[in-house]
Scaffold this motif. Structure first.
Motif, PDB file in Angstrom:
ATOM      1  N   UNK A 414       1.113  -1.204   0.303  1.00  0.00           N
ATOM      2  CA  UNK A 414       0.132   0.289  -0.370  1.00  0.00           C
ATOM      3  C   UNK A 414       1.133   1.588   0.108  1.00  0.00           C
ATOM      4  N   UNK A 415       1.874   1.090   0.938  1.00  0.00           N
ATOM      5  CA  UNK A 415       3.001   2.185   0.780  1.00  0.00           C
ATOM      6  C   UNK A 415       3.437   2.655  -0.431  1.00  0.00           C
ATOM      7  N   UNK A 416       4.109   1.328  -1.234  1.00  0.00           N
ATOM      8  CA  UNK A 416       4.536   1.095  -2.591  1.00  0.00           C
ATOM      9  C   UNK A 416       3.536   2.526  -2.983  1.00  0.00           C
ATOM     10  N   UNK A 417       2.188   2.198  -3.213  1.00  0.00           N
ATOM     11  CA  UNK A 417       1.270   2.543  -3.952  1.00  0.00           C
ATOM     12  C   UNK A 417       0.814   3.922  -3.740  1.00  0.00           C
ATOM     13  N   UNK A 418       1.295   4.448  -3.000  1.00  0.00           N
ATOM     14  CA  UNK A 418       0.414   5.534  -2.044  1.00  0.00           C
ATOM     15  C   UNK A 418       1.459   6.947  -2.495  1.00  0.00           C
ATOM     16  N   UNK A 419       3.363   5.531  -3.099  1.00  0.00           N
ATOM     17  CA  UNK A 419       4.513   6.963  -3.373  1.00  0.00           C
ATOM     18  C   UNK A 419       4.613   7.004  -4.811  1.00  0.00           C
ATOM     19  N   UNK A 467      -4.958  13.933  -1.558  1.00  0.00           N
ATOM     20  CA  UNK A 467      -4.706  15.484  -1.079  1.00  0.00           C
ATOM     21  C   UNK A 467      -4.958  15.452  -0.066  1.00  0.00           C
ATOM     22  N   UNK A 468      -5.455  14.758   0.534  1.00  0.00           N
ATOM     23  CA  UNK A 468      -4.935  15.029   2.397  1.00  0.00           C
ATOM     24  C   UNK A 468      -3.186  13.817   2.901  1.00  0.00           C
ATOM     25  N   UNK A 469      -3.483  13.203   1.977  1.00  0.00           N
ATOM     26  CA  UNK A 469      -2.370  11.768   2.434  1.00  0.00           C
ATOM     27  C   UNK A 469      -1.515  13.577   2.465  1.00  0.00           C
ATOM     28  N   UNK A 470      -1.439  14.424   1.243  1.00  0.00           N
ATOM     29  CA  UNK A 470      -0.198  15.295   0.251  1.00  0.00           C
ATOM     30  C   UNK A 470      -0.169  16.834   1.706  1.00  0.00           C
ATOM     31  N   UNK A 471      -1.172  16.980   1.933  1.00  0.00           N
ATOM     32  CA  UNK A 471      -1.258  18.046   2.546  1.00  0.00           C
ATOM     33  C   UNK A 471      -0.697  17.306   4.141  1.00  0.00           C
ATOM     34  N   UNK A 472      -0.494  16.133   4.458  1.00  0.00           N
ATOM     35  CA  UNK A 472       0.071  15.960   5.837  1.00  0.00           C
ATOM     36  C   UNK A 472       1.079  15.765   6.095  1.00  0.00           C
ATOM     37  N   UNK A 485      10.759  10.244   8.597  1.00  0.00           N
ATOM     38  CA  UNK A 485      10.116  11.235   9.199  1.00  0.00           C
ATOM     39  C   UNK A 485       8.293  11.702   8.873  1.00  0.00           C
ATOM     40  N   UNK A 486       8.202  12.233   8.370  1.00  0.00           N
ATOM     41  CA  UNK A 486       6.517  12.777   7.804  1.00  0.00           C
ATOM     42  C   UNK A 486       6.450  11.558   6.848  1.00  0.00           C
ATOM     43  N   UNK A 487       7.030  10.747   6.114  1.00  0.00           N
ATOM     44  CA  UNK A 487       5.793   9.484   5.614  1.00  0.00           C
ATOM     45  C   UNK A 487       5.762   9.153   6.637  1.00  0.00           C
ATOM     46  N   UNK A 488       6.218   8.159   7.644  1.00  0.00           N
ATOM     47  CA  UNK A 488       5.886   7.474   8.521  1.00  0.00           C
ATOM     48  C   UNK A 488       4.159   7.942   9.169  1.00  0.00           C
ATOM     49  N   UNK A 489       4.684   9.310   9.429  1.00  0.00           N
ATOM     50  CA  UNK A 489       3.941   9.778  10.791  1.00  0.00           C
ATOM     51  C   UNK A 489       2.614  10.275   9.378  1.00  0.00           C
ATOM     52  N   UNK A 490       3.046  10.090   8.167  1.00  0.00           N
ATOM     53  CA  UNK A 490       1.476   9.674   7.561  1.00  0.00           C
ATOM     54  C   UNK A 490       0.656   8.961   6.767  1.00  0.00           C
ATOM     55  N   UNK A 491       1.502   7.728   7.135  1.00  0.00           N
ATOM     56  CA  UNK A 491       1.184   6.245   7.020  1.00  0.00           C
ATOM     57  C   UNK A 491      -0.310   6.189   6.705  1.00  0.00           C
ATOM     58  N   UNK A 493      -2.446   7.860   6.326  1.00  0.00           N
ATOM     59  CA  UNK A 493      -3.194   8.125   5.219  1.00  0.00           C
ATOM     60  C   UNK A 493      -3.133   8.231   3.967  1.00  0.00           C
ATOM     61  N   UNK A 494      -1.517   7.422   4.028  1.00  0.00           N
ATOM     62  CA  UNK A 494      -1.015   7.688   2.943  1.00  0.00           C
ATOM     63  C   UNK A 494      -1.882   6.037   2.372  1.00  0.00           C
ATOM     64  N   UNK A 495      -2.332   4.882   3.093  1.00  0.00           N
ATOM     65  CA  UNK A 495      -2.685   3.942   2.654  1.00  0.00           C
ATOM     66  C   UNK A 495      -4.264   3.501   2.599  1.00  0.00           C
TER      67      UNK A 495
END
Length: 634
Positions: A414-419, A467-472, A485-491, A493-495
């Motif tokens: 899921x996180x690869x897809x989010x990237x 957009x919500x994930x990018x805002x986070x 760290x930002x990526x981990x803290x937005x996980x 939303x990204x998923x």
């Protein structure tokens, strides 16, 4: 399909006056009338062989005996392959998957990874010289291979693999070794007892520098004695030297390192197909049983109704029934994309690769997780009988849940897809599956609860959650957090964004397939009902995402709820006819609950009688343990 003389009267009534042609749906799922004929010929050819039938149910055998029995049948199947009426290629696919193969090899095929991963790895990652050396032997089964990537301590994170391959320029050999316990290769199928060769993923070291993970062909066992070769201890490499095609220790980077993903992408496509087949089996078993089983009182004083007549049961079983079509059509779309991308790669065109990788990750994660949830719902819908091993639910559930963690643990996927989604949205450039993220939607954002309108809601939710994930991510960046760290803290939303993207792909594949397919009016009607039911079901289950990202109102939601309930009632009379159209033989279902004739209770009783424990009235343990206890006056 062979039919017993007996047919449960409730099932017989369910099958009367079917308004659509079941065979038309069968052909659609098989990929055409010719494919259906091939499949049936193959099933008759394989399942009529008495040597491929189990004298004793597999659950009563020891682990070692299960392995020996499955290997015996797998080897016999390979001998039968040459004479297959359907040809070798379709036969192989059928025998390695969750369909016909599962009717014979209930605990899994010991040779599956040889065909599903080893040979594709040789084809996709081997040089011309290497293919000339090994492919013919692999196809002729003069060698049995597997794909050894996952380690005891590392799986999806390839850069963390510990197995080392150090190039020695003096001998022109690679020295492969496992530097720690966690570097043991762990989980690759066939590795423990069956395979004598493996494509081993290891970190390449040359001239003191690590060049990343690379595949290496390693012989594991002697071809005559099958004894492990020196240095091979349960896939602990301690160390092992192998020949090299690289001379003088000069490292030449592969033309495109992304090509190494090809094997895993192929397997993810196969995973999507197989979990869908397993879900189809679970739905068939639960649907037929729910029409045979009568339970409680719907109207005081009346006969106990069929369980399927309860709306609550319809709510359990009709969404997964619809999902089998949704997932298959999406998997077919991905399969076609895979072959197109593969052909393009051979011509040096890598344009489709990022989109293919993103979609294969997304669909594998979505199909496996949703199918696992649906299979468990199907099991629960059969009450206590669904918990019995002979129901086949435990085996089906085990196979589907396993898919959630192999070929990429789902959260990582899921996180690869989010990237990929975030990159596309920010750069306004990406493949066909993410075109909706490029630019802004034009026109009013009013809510339309027609089929097309609901698809637009899915698209808005997918865009909105990215957009919500990018805002986070941006918020964390403004706080001075490092990108990782930002990526981990937005996980979270990204998923959510990745999951919305995957659902959109499935929904659009379902809707587009019905628009483009040449279907009769009755078949189009029932499949359109299933399509609408399914996309409303998903929306209702995740209504918060749609409220967040669109102008959906409480009134809209109530309207969709009403439409959903109406669709349950409309589809209910055709539930058995729809699962019949899957054309799954009793041998493939392997469940007394889902048998075609509906003779559930007699079959359950017969299955219990097969237990070795039931072959005597008094077990020897009574005299050893229970009788002394009864006489001890405690």
């Amino acid at each position: 399909m062979s039919k017993e003389i007996y047919e449960n009267p409730d099932l017989k009534k369910e099958r009367q006056n079917c308004p659509f042609n079941k065979e038309e749906i069968t052909h659609l799922l098989d990929g055409g009338k010719e494919k259906t004929i091939e499949r049936k010929q193959l099933e008759n050819y394989i399942l009529s062989d008495e040597q491929l039938k189990d004298a004793v149910p597999m659950e009563y055998l020891s682990h070692a005996d299960k392995y020996a029995e499955e290997l015996r049948k797998a080897c016999l199947l390979m001998h039968k392959l040459a004479d297959s009426p359907a040809g070798q290629v379709p036969t192989l696919r059928a025998l390695m998957g969750a369909g016909l193969g599962s009717a014979v090899l209930k605990e899994g095929n010991p040779l599956a990874l040889h065909y599903v991963m080893f040979i594709p790895a040789l084809m996709g990652q081997g040089t011309i010289d290497q293919q000339a050396k090994w492919l013919e032997k692999a196809y002729n089964l003069n060698m049995i291979g597997t794909y050894a990537q996952t380690e005891l301590g590392h799986g999806t994170f390839l850069r963390g693999l510990e197995t080392r391959a150090t190039y020695d320029p003096k001998t022109q050999e690679f020295i492969l070794e496992s530097p720690s316990l966690t570097a043991y290769k762990w989980w690759p199928g066939s590795l423990g007892k069956t395979a004598n060769y493996a494509v081993v993923m290891a970190q390449l070291y040359t001239k003191g520098k690590c060049e990343g993970t690379h595949p290496f062909m390693v012989q594991l066992r002697d071809e005559e004695t099958h004894e492990p070769l020196p240095g091979i201890v349960n896939m602990w490499l301690n160390p092992v030297c192998i020949s090299s095609y690289i001379h003088y220790g000069t490292y030449v980077k592969p033309t495109n390192s992304k090509l190494s993903y090809a094997t895993m992408v192929f397997v993810r496509v196969v995973v999507c197909q197989d979990v869908t087949t397993n879900l189809r089996k679970a739905v068939t078993i639960a649907t037929r049983y729910s029409c045979v089983r009568r339970q409680s009182e719907l109207k005081p004083g009346d006969r106990e109704p069929q369980v399927m007549d309860y709306q609550a049961q319809q709510n359990k079983l009709l969404p997964p029934l619809a999902a089998t079509f949704a997932f298959q059509l999406a998997a077919d779309h991905l399969w076609n994309l895979y072959h197109t991308a593969n052909n393009n790669i051979e011509q040096g065109d890598l344009e489709l690769l990022p989109d293919l990788h993103g979609l294969s990750c997304a669909l594998k994660a979505l199909c496996s997780s949703e199918a696992a949830n649906f299979v468990e719902v199907c099991r629960q819908s059969c009450g206590g009988h669904g918990y019995m091993s002979c129901s086949n639910f435990p085996r089906i559930y085990g196979q589907v849940t396993a898919a959630e963690t192999y070929e990429g643990e789902n959260t990582v996927l899921w996180l690869q897809v989010a990237r990929y989604l975030v990159k596309t949205r920010k750069e306004q450039s990406g493949g066909l599956s993410v075109k909706y993220l490029i630019g802004e939607e034009k026109g009013p954002k009013t809510v339309d609860t027609t089929l097309e309108g609901i698809v637009k809601l899915y698209r808005r939710a997918a865009v909105g959650l990215v957009d919500v994930a990018i805002a986070e991510l941006d918020k964390s960046g403004r706080k001075g957090e490092a990108p990782h760290d930002a990526w981990n803290h937005a996980a979270v939303y990204l998923i959510k964004a990745a999951q919305a993207h995957a659902r959109l792909f499935v929904v659009e594949s379902f809707v587009d397939s019905l628009k483009e397919g040449k279907l009769s009016a009755p078949v189009r009607t029932v499949l359109s009902q299933l399509c609408e039911l399914f996309i409303i079901y998903w929306l209702l289950e995740r209504s918060g995402d749609f409220f967040l990202c669109s102008n959906l109102t409480k009134q809209d939601l109530l309207l969709l709820n009403s439409k959903y309930v109406e669709l349950l009632a409309a589809i209910r009379p055709q539930a058995v006819n729809l699962v019949d159209s899957f054309d799954l033989r009793d041998e493939v279902l392997n469940s007394p609950l889902g048998c075609w004739d509906g003779n559930v209770y007699q079959r359950l009783f017969d299955e219990a009688a097969k237990s070795p424990l039931n072959q005597s009235n008094v077990h020897e343990s009574f005299h050893k343990y229970l009788k002394p206890l009864l006489k001890s006056n405690l």
